[in-house]
Write a protein that holds these residues in place. Structure first.
Motif, PDB file in Angstrom:
ATOM      1  N   ASN A 111       0.758  -4.646  -2.288  1.00 40.48           N
ATOM      2  CA  ASN A 111       0.726  -5.055  -0.879  1.00 40.48           C
ATOM      3  C   ASN A 111       2.315  -5.213  -0.553  1.00 40.48           C
ATOM      4  N   VAL A 112       3.180  -4.579  -0.794  1.00 40.57           N
ATOM      5  CA  VAL A 112       4.585  -4.818  -0.325  1.00 40.57           C
ATOM      6  C   VAL A 112       4.637  -4.402   1.026  1.00 40.57           C
ATOM      7  N   ALA A 113       4.946  -5.496   1.771  1.00 42.26           N
ATOM      8  CA  ALA A 113       5.056  -5.466   3.218  1.00 42.26           C
ATOM      9  C   ALA A 113       6.598  -5.024   3.648  1.00 42.26           C
ATOM     10  N   LEU A 114       6.682  -4.189   4.472  1.00 44.75           N
ATOM     11  CA  LEU A 114       8.043  -3.792   4.856  1.00 44.75           C
ATOM     12  C   LEU A 114       8.182  -3.988   6.463  1.00 44.75           C
ATOM     13  N   ARG A 115       9.302  -4.931   6.810  1.00 50.16           N
ATOM     14  CA  ARG A 115       9.417  -5.566   7.976  1.00 50.16           C
ATOM     15  C   ARG A 115      10.779  -5.029   8.610  1.00 50.16           C
ATOM     16  N   ARG A 116      10.815  -5.087  10.032  1.00 51.29           N
ATOM     17  CA  ARG A 116      12.384  -5.053  10.450  1.00 51.29           C
ATOM     18  C   ARG A 116      12.395  -6.148  11.771  1.00 51.29           C
ATOM     19  N   ASN A 117      13.294  -6.742  11.770  1.00 51.69           N
ATOM     20  CA  ASN A 117      13.300  -7.653  12.920  1.00 51.69           C
ATOM     21  C   ASN A 117      12.226  -8.512  13.064  1.00 51.69           C
ATOM     22  N   GLY A 118      11.271  -8.880  12.222  1.00 48.10           N
ATOM     23  CA  GLY A 118      10.427  -9.828  12.197  1.00 48.10           C
ATOM     24  C   GLY A 118       9.054  -9.051  12.655  1.00 48.10           C
ATOM     25  N   LEU A 119       9.007  -7.482  12.690  1.00 53.59           N
ATOM     26  CA  LEU A 119       7.727  -6.693  12.999  1.00 53.59           C
ATOM     27  C   LEU A 119       7.706  -6.086  11.393  1.00 53.59           C
ATOM     28  N   THR A 120       6.043  -6.062  11.268  1.00 57.69           N
ATOM     29  CA  THR A 120       5.729  -5.548  10.152  1.00 57.69           C
ATOM     30  C   THR A 120       5.725  -4.009  10.374  1.00 57.69           C
ATOM     31  N   LEU A 121       6.384  -3.166   9.413  1.00 61.79           N
ATOM     32  CA  LEU A 121       6.408  -1.798   9.888  1.00 61.79           C
ATOM     33  C   LEU A 121       5.242  -1.007   9.073  1.00 61.79           C
ATOM     34  N   GLY A 122       4.919  -1.901   7.932  1.00 61.93           N
ATOM     35  CA  GLY A 122       3.730  -1.317   7.344  1.00 61.93           C
ATOM     36  C   GLY A 122       3.607  -2.064   5.783  1.00 61.93           C
ATOM     37  N   GLU A 123       2.803  -1.422   4.994  1.00 69.74           N
ATOM     38  CA  GLU A 123       2.559  -2.019   3.584  1.00 69.74           C
ATOM     39  C   GLU A 123       2.321  -1.050   2.854  1.00 69.74           C
ATOM     40  N   CYS A 124       2.918  -1.101   1.597  1.00 70.06           N
ATOM     41  CA  CYS A 124       2.665  -0.360   0.409  1.00 70.06           C
ATOM     42  C   CYS A 124       1.720  -0.820  -0.550  1.00 70.06           C
ATOM     43  N   ASP A 125       0.582  -0.100  -0.645  1.00 63.76           N
ATOM     44  CA  ASP A 125      -0.276  -0.764  -1.527  1.00 63.76           C
ATOM     45  C   ASP A 125      -0.098  -1.045  -3.027  1.00 63.76           C
ATOM     46  N   PHE A 126       0.549  -0.245  -3.738  1.00 67.50           N
ATOM     47  CA  PHE A 126       0.764  -0.280  -5.154  1.00 67.50           C
ATOM     48  C   PHE A 126       2.163   0.377  -5.472  1.00 67.50           C
ATOM     49  N   LEU A 127       3.116  -0.371  -6.077  1.00 62.94           N
ATOM     50  CA  LEU A 127       4.108   0.137  -6.799  1.00 62.94           C
ATOM     51  C   LEU A 127       3.837   0.157  -8.331  1.00 62.94           C
ATOM     52  N   VAL A 128       3.727   1.270  -8.865  1.00 63.75           N
ATOM     53  CA  VAL A 128       3.652   1.299 -10.288  1.00 63.75           C
ATOM     54  C   VAL A 128       4.445   1.904 -11.242  1.00 63.75           C
ATOM     55  N   GLN A 129       4.677   1.801 -12.706  1.00 67.48           N
ATOM     56  CA  GLN A 129       5.473   2.377 -13.569  1.00 67.48           C
ATOM     57  C   GLN A 129       4.518   3.046 -14.683  1.00 67.48           C
ATOM     58  N   THR A 130       4.731   4.270 -14.865  1.00 67.94           N
ATOM     59  CA  THR A 130       3.855   4.708 -15.856  1.00 67.94           C
ATOM     60  C   THR A 130       4.700   4.708 -17.404  1.00 67.94           C
ATOM     61  N   GLN A 131       3.806   5.135 -18.325  1.00 64.05           N
ATOM     62  CA  GLN A 131       4.340   4.927 -19.660  1.00 64.05           C
ATOM     63  C   GLN A 131       5.578   5.729 -19.921  1.00 64.05           C
ATOM     64  N   THR A 132       5.902   6.566 -19.198  1.00 62.94           N
ATOM     65  CA  THR A 132       6.947   7.587 -19.123  1.00 62.94           C
ATOM     66  C   THR A 132       8.064   7.101 -18.207  1.00 62.94           C
ATOM     67  N   SER A 133       7.894   5.975 -17.829  1.00 63.14           N
ATOM     68  CA  SER A 133       8.747   5.112 -16.794  1.00 63.14           C
ATOM     69  C   SER A 133       8.926   5.905 -15.316  1.00 63.14           C
ATOM     70  N   ARG A 134       8.114   6.809 -15.019  1.00 59.86           N
ATOM     71  CA  ARG A 134       7.986   7.328 -13.537  1.00 59.86           C
ATOM     72  C   ARG A 134       7.591   6.096 -12.682  1.00 59.86           C
ATOM     73  N   ARG A 135       8.154   6.044 -11.681  1.00 57.03           N
ATOM     74  CA  ARG A 135       7.959   5.028 -10.811  1.00 57.03           C
ATOM     75  C   ARG A 135       7.284   5.709  -9.169  1.00 57.03           C
ATOM     76  N   LEU A 136       6.080   5.067  -9.049  1.00 58.35           N
ATOM     77  CA  LEU A 136       5.234   5.655  -8.000  1.00 58.35           C
ATOM     78  C   LEU A 136       4.824   4.788  -7.108  1.00 58.35           C
ATOM     79  N   HIS A 137       4.617   5.213  -6.016  1.00 55.46           N
ATOM     80  CA  HIS A 137       4.213   4.452  -4.873  1.00 55.46           C
ATOM     81  C   HIS A 137       2.754   5.124  -4.398  1.00 55.46           C
ATOM     82  N   TRP A 138       1.668   4.209  -4.674  1.00 57.62           N
ATOM     83  CA  TRP A 138       0.299   4.892  -4.481  1.00 57.62           C
ATOM     84  C   TRP A 138      -0.208   4.020  -3.311  1.00 57.62           C
ATOM     85  N   GLU A 139      -0.895   5.009  -2.589  1.00 53.96           N
ATOM     86  CA  GLU A 139      -1.607   4.569  -1.173  1.00 53.96           C
ATOM     87  C   GLU A 139      -3.182   4.950  -1.629  1.00 53.96           C
ATOM     88  N   LEU A 140      -3.941   3.589  -1.790  1.00 57.36           N
ATOM     89  CA  LEU A 140      -5.357   3.576  -2.127  1.00 57.36           C
ATOM     90  C   LEU A 140      -6.163   3.716  -0.977  1.00 57.36           C
TER      91      LEU A 140
END
Length: 323
Positions: A111-140
């Motif tokens: 639930n990582v909120a992204l804001r600009r000038n005090g306004l919320t642009l959106g929220e990323c549900d999950f940031l995850v790292q796999t066992q092979t170190s891939r960095r993924l942004h998941w929207e559920l």
């Protein structure tokens, strides 16, 4: 877990182990991880999330779920602390538990909120790292849509039961707004340096009038979990062909197929006339399920599910699909 159950690739023995999970929350978590997606990949932006990088990770997760099923108290406390009332939030709570305690991908942030000038642009549900170190942004998302169209094979024909949501609109927002959030310039300032590969994890059920099989749009995974819908006027005759023991399913029981214990009364099951009387008190669509005695494991197991809708609903749904 039958048609709503394990993804292709699990052995029959592993599928049986999933089916034998007893705790409702653990069964829901297993369903979230192993059930088929509602959608095919929508490249280039709409790539599907894969909870496991290998068959070994899937097998290790299955072992972990069996252990959780034997000792579910910590998971129950995690859910209770979140005070969940919405189905989507319940699913997020389950997935977070898996990412924090399971043997596959690990949670970086939620639930990582992204804001600009005090306004919320959106929220990323999950940031995850796999066992092979891939960095993924998941929207559920977990969705239940009813097919309201006639012969068209269009995503717009899949509508939410309360006619406040439509599958084509949801997919468009995912592709155009939610998935690109982690690639925006503002995201780099949040302390989660990328790049992040954005992926969608879209689970749920699609329901078809009287259990029919209309043509389906190309975006939909043909292996998706499916149920039926029918009108209140048609429901008694429709239900008689599908079972004698029925129950209303509250919203937080809309994920995996349900199990009930005890005799029919203790399990909260009703015959068709008694449930018809309950449905007459409902204003909108209601999800119900048929149950059969589980002679092998005891108790009752769900065999069929669907929505019973007001008699005026089909015309309203078709108009909403065509807006």
């Amino acid at each position: 877990m039958a048609a709503d159950g394990p993804s292709a690739g699990l052995t029959p023995r592993d599928a049986a182990r999933l089916e034998h999970l007893r705790d409702p929350a653990v069964r829901d978590l297993a369903w979230l991880l192993f059930s088929p997606d509602l959608l095919r990949a929508q490249p280039p932006a709409g790539m599907l999330a894969e909870p496991f990088e290998s068959a070994d990770e899937a097998a290790a997760t299955l072992d972990w779920l069996v252990a959780e099923d034997a000792r579910p108290d910590a998971l129950h406390q995690h859910i209770a602390a979140a005070h969940v009332t919405r189905l989507g939030r319940y699913a997020e709570c389950l997935l977070a538990w898996s990412l924090q305690h399971g043997p596959a991908a690990r949670l970086v942030a939620a639930n990582v909120a992204l804001r600009r000038n005090g306004l919320t642009l959106g929220e990323c549900d999950f940031l995850v790292q796999t066992q092979t170190s891939r960095r993924l942004h998941w929207e559920l998302a977990v969705k239940c849509y009813l097919h309201a169209g006639e012969s068209r094979a269009q995503l717009a024909d899949y509508v939410g039961p309360n006619l406040q949501d439509r599958f084509d609109v949801k997919l468009r927002r995912l592709l155009d707004h939610q998935l690109p959030l982690s690639a925006r310039a503002e995201f780099a300032s949040l302390g989660h340096p990328g790049p992040w590969d954005a992926q969608m994890l879209i689970k749920g059920w699609l329901f078809y009038r009287d259990g029919g099989t209309p043509a389906e749009p190309a975006e939909i995974d043909p292996n998706h979990a499916r149920g039926w819908w029918t009108t209140r006027a048609d429901w008694p005759a429709f239900a008689a062909a599908r079972g004698a023991a029925w129950a209303v399913l509250p919203r937080l029981q809309w994920l995996s197929r349900r199990r009930r214990s005890g005799d029919a009364s203790a399990a909260g099951l009703f015959d068709i006339p008694a449930l018809s009387a309950q449905l007459a008190q409902h204003i909108g669509p209601t999800m119900v399920a048929a149950f059969a005695a589980d002679d092998k494991n005891g108790g009752w197991r769900e065999t069929s599910r669907g929505f019973v809708v007001p008699d005026a609903w089909p015309a309203l749904a078709l108009a909403f699909a065509r807006e």
